[in-house]
Design an enzyme around this catalytic site. Sequence first.
Site, short mmCIF file in Angstrom:
data_model
loop_
_atom_site.label_atom_id
_atom_site.label_comp_id
_atom_site.label_asym_id
_atom_site.label_seq_id
_atom_site.Cartn_x
_atom_site.Cartn_y
_atom_site.Cartn_z
N ARG A 2 8.87 -57.63 62.01
CA ARG A 2 9.21 -57.29 63.39
C ARG A 2 9.71 -58.44 64.24
NH1 ARG A 2 6.35 -52.61 66.53
NH2 ARG A 2 6.74 -51.00 65.03
N ASP A 3 9.47 -59.68 63.88
CA ASP A 3 9.92 -60.78 64.73
C ASP A 3 10.39 -61.96 63.88
OD1 ASP A 3 10.57 -61.88 67.17
OD2 ASP A 3 8.57 -62.67 67.55
N VAL A 4 11.37 -61.69 63.00
CA VAL A 4 11.95 -62.74 62.19
C VAL A 4 12.88 -63.54 63.10
CG1 VAL A 4 13.45 -63.25 60.22
CG2 VAL A 4 11.82 -61.36 60.09
N ASN A 8 9.89 -68.94 63.79
CA ASN A 8 8.81 -68.46 62.94
C ASN A 8 8.96 -68.87 61.48
OD1 ASN A 8 7.61 -67.25 65.12
ND2 ASN A 8 8.41 -65.22 64.70
N THR A 49 12.41 -60.48 69.49
CA THR A 49 12.98 -61.52 70.34
C THR A 49 14.46 -61.26 70.54
OG1 THR A 49 11.38 -63.10 69.46
CG2 THR A 49 13.31 -64.01 70.55
#
Length: 119
Positions: A2-4, A8, A49
């Site tokens: 969900r937030d690659v 990260n 993001t």
Amino acid sequence: HRDVKSANVLISGDGAGGRAVLADAGVARAMRQGVGQGAAGTGTRLIGTTGYLDPEYQDTEVLSYASDCFSFGVIVLEMITGQPAHDPNVRPPLLWRRFRALAEGDEGGRVAALMAAAS
């Protein structure tokens, strides 16, 4: 995931021969806090993001493996162009849209133009 996003991606070792790991506690924390609050608890609200979110995920709110693949592609664009995924001072502000907006049918030319603009 969900937030690659590039922030990260953690690289162990010296970077050249190190191992890359995808990590993020922010999304897990947001999901845990949303439990029992309707859409947040079921995972159907948009989480991610700006600049890395898959446009199809934004439209349908259906997360898929392809959504993370799209985000990874944005990371690759960041690496080859040296530009951030989102820059509010540039139009269009999303890197992948700038890449797509260049001349159609000339993928090599697109990358060359973005890399030239980054230097």
